[in-house]
Write a protein that holds these residues in place. Structure first.
Motif, PDB file in Angstrom:
ATOM      1  N   UNK A 276       0.828  -1.199   0.000  1.00 30.29           N
ATOM      2  CA  UNK A 276       0.000   0.000   0.000  1.00 30.29           C
ATOM      3  C   UNK A 276       0.864   1.250   0.000  1.00 30.29           C
ATOM      4  N   UNK A 277       0.383   2.262  -0.650  1.00 34.37           N
ATOM      5  CA  UNK A 277       1.088   3.539  -0.655  1.00 34.37           C
ATOM      6  C   UNK A 277       0.866   4.198   0.696  1.00 34.37           C
ATOM      7  N   UNK A 278       1.959   4.603   1.318  1.00 36.73           N
ATOM      8  CA  UNK A 278       1.884   5.204   2.647  1.00 36.73           C
ATOM      9  C   UNK A 278       2.558   6.566   2.616  1.00 36.73           C
ATOM     10  N   UNK A 279       2.063   7.447   3.423  1.00 36.04           N
ATOM     11  CA  UNK A 279       2.712   8.749   3.565  1.00 36.04           C
ATOM     12  C   UNK A 279       3.651   8.646   4.759  1.00 36.04           C
ATOM     13  N   UNK A 280       4.938   8.697   4.483  1.00 36.48           N
ATOM     14  CA  UNK A 280       5.950   8.578   5.515  1.00 36.48           C
ATOM     15  C   UNK A 280       6.875   9.776   5.401  1.00 36.48           C
ATOM     16  N   UNK A 281       7.033  10.493   6.495  1.00 37.80           N
ATOM     17  CA  UNK A 281       7.913  11.662   6.481  1.00 37.80           C
ATOM     18  C   UNK A 281       9.314  11.257   6.935  1.00 37.80           C
ATOM     19  N   UNK A 282      10.274  12.117   6.668  1.00 37.77           N
ATOM     20  CA  UNK A 282      11.638  11.876   7.132  1.00 37.77           C
ATOM     21  C   UNK A 282      11.700  11.809   8.655  1.00 37.77           C
ATOM     22  N   UNK A 283      10.872  12.621   9.308  1.00 40.17           N
ATOM     23  CA  UNK A 283      10.822  12.610  10.775  1.00 40.17           C
ATOM     24  C   UNK A 283      10.374  11.230  11.263  1.00 40.17           C
ATOM     25  N   UNK A 284       9.361  10.651  10.611  1.00 36.57           N
ATOM     26  CA  UNK A 284       8.897   9.310  10.973  1.00 36.57           C
ATOM     27  C   UNK A 284      10.010   8.284  10.807  1.00 36.57           C
TER      28      UNK A 284
ATOM     29  N   UNK B 204      27.754   0.561  14.494  1.00 34.36           N
ATOM     30  CA  UNK B 204      27.247   1.040  13.205  1.00 34.36           C
ATOM     31  C   UNK B 204      26.169   0.064  12.748  1.00 34.36           C
ATOM     32  N   UNK B 205      24.935   0.567  12.681  1.00 33.54           N
ATOM     33  CA  UNK B 205      23.807  -0.228  12.198  1.00 33.54           C
ATOM     34  C   UNK B 205      23.315   0.393  10.894  1.00 33.54           C
ATOM     35  N   UNK B 206      23.322  -0.380   9.828  1.00 34.81           N
ATOM     36  CA  UNK B 206      22.884   0.114   8.519  1.00 34.81           C
ATOM     37  C   UNK B 206      21.487  -0.430   8.226  1.00 34.81           C
ATOM     38  N   UNK B 207      20.516   0.477   8.170  1.00 37.62           N
ATOM     39  CA  UNK B 207      19.118   0.132   7.922  1.00 37.62           C
ATOM     40  C   UNK B 207      18.734   0.509   6.495  1.00 37.62           C
ATOM     41  N   UNK B 208      18.054  -0.397   5.802  1.00 36.50           N
ATOM     42  CA  UNK B 208      17.503  -0.011   4.499  1.00 36.50           C
ATOM     43  C   UNK B 208      16.160   0.677   4.750  1.00 36.50           C
ATOM     44  N   UNK B 209      15.879   1.695   3.962  1.00 42.50           N
ATOM     45  CA  UNK B 209      14.653   2.474   4.125  1.00 42.50           C
ATOM     46  C   UNK B 209      13.423   1.582   4.030  1.00 42.50           C
ATOM     47  N   UNK B 210      13.452   0.643   3.105  1.00 44.80           N
ATOM     48  CA  UNK B 210      12.301  -0.245   2.908  1.00 44.80           C
ATOM     49  C   UNK B 210      11.995  -1.044   4.180  1.00 44.80           C
ATOM     50  N   UNK B 211      13.034  -1.581   4.813  1.00 45.96           N
ATOM     51  CA  UNK B 211      12.830  -2.359   6.036  1.00 45.96           C
ATOM     52  C   UNK B 211      12.319  -1.486   7.181  1.00 45.96           C
TER      53      UNK B 211
ATOM     54  N   UNK C 190      10.424   1.209   6.889  1.00 43.45           N
ATOM     55  CA  UNK C 190       9.009   1.491   6.619  1.00 43.45           C
ATOM     56  C   UNK C 190       8.147   0.290   6.990  1.00 43.45           C
ATOM     57  N   UNK C 191       8.625  -0.921   6.699  1.00 40.19           N
ATOM     58  CA  UNK C 191       7.858  -2.128   7.040  1.00 40.19           C
ATOM     59  C   UNK C 191       7.635  -2.252   8.545  1.00 40.19           C
ATOM     60  N   UNK C 192       8.555  -1.715   9.335  1.00 43.30           N
ATOM     61  CA  UNK C 192       8.473  -1.878  10.780  1.00 43.30           C
ATOM     62  C   UNK C 192       7.851  -0.685  11.507  1.00 43.30           C
ATOM     63  N   UNK C 193       7.466   0.296  10.765  1.00 41.17           N
ATOM     64  CA  UNK C 193       6.856   1.461  11.413  1.00 41.17           C
ATOM     65  C   UNK C 193       5.492   1.105  11.961  1.00 41.17           C
TER      66      UNK C 193
END
Length: 194
Positions: A37-45, A175-182, A184-187
């Motif tokens: 689904x298309x979600x509105x996610x801000x940089x702050x989120x 150092x923890x490297x998170x992908x943006x996609x992952x 968003x899935x966990x928000x």
């Protein structure tokens, strides 16, 4: 009396519609549909989620590493532990959250495998350690798809003393490297709305 063709067709359609395999995949399908689904996610989120996850994860992996270092005096085993080997919780967390976990020291300020932005932040952490200034966690957006969470290990911690004993200043950074996609899935669902 012969059954009509339409009655037989209805019976076959009913059997196909009641296929038990279809029911097995319902929850997986719902989750996949929710992820698409298309979600509105801000940089702050995004930053808030990375911060929350990073804080929780570093607490767990730091405790696991320190505990394992306390259990052994074998130098070879300690080297493996400092390279984050033989740490089942750390490995499981890295797989579950699809993140890269590294423990960095002062030599990594010159590590060309890291982005220039990351090396600058490490240099600032090193300066703070040398000046005995307080260290706080840091989040960097490297590009459109990668977030880096850094957290300093306290100088008095066994990790600094064991894994980076040859440094002039006690210094270790997670150092923890998170992908943006992952991320968003966990928000949480409340952040996904609107």
């Amino acid at each position: 009396m012969k059954p009509s063709v339409s009655l037989i067709g209805l019976f076959v359609i009913t059997l196909i519609a009641c296929n038990p395999e279809r029911v097995q995949y319902t929850n997986e399908l719902k989750q996949e549909m929710a992820n698409m689904k298309i979600k509105r996610v801000t940089n702050v989120d995004l930053v808030e989620t990375v911060d929350n996850l990073g804080t929780k994860i570093t607490e767990i992996i730091q405790k696991e590493l320190a505990t394992q270092l306390e259990k052994t005096t074998d130098p070879a085993e300690r080297v493996k532990l400092c390279q984050l080997q033989n740490l089942p919780k750390t490995k499981a967390i890295a797989q579950r959250y699809a993140i890269d976990i590294h423990l960095l020291g002062s030599a990594d300020v010159q590590n060309k495998a890291l982005s220039a932005k990351e090396r600058e932040v490490l240099d600032a952490y090193l300066y703070n350690a040398e000046q005995k200034l307080p260290q706080i966690s840091n989040i960097q957006k490297i590009n459109d798809t990668l977030f880096i969470y850094n957290a300093a290990v306290p100088a008095e911690n066994l990790i600094c003393k064991t894994c980076f004993a040859n440094q002039n200043t006690p210094f270790a950074i997670w150092r923890l490297a998170f992908s943006k996609r992952e991320v968003i899935k966990r928000m949480s669902a409340t952040k996904k709305k609107k």
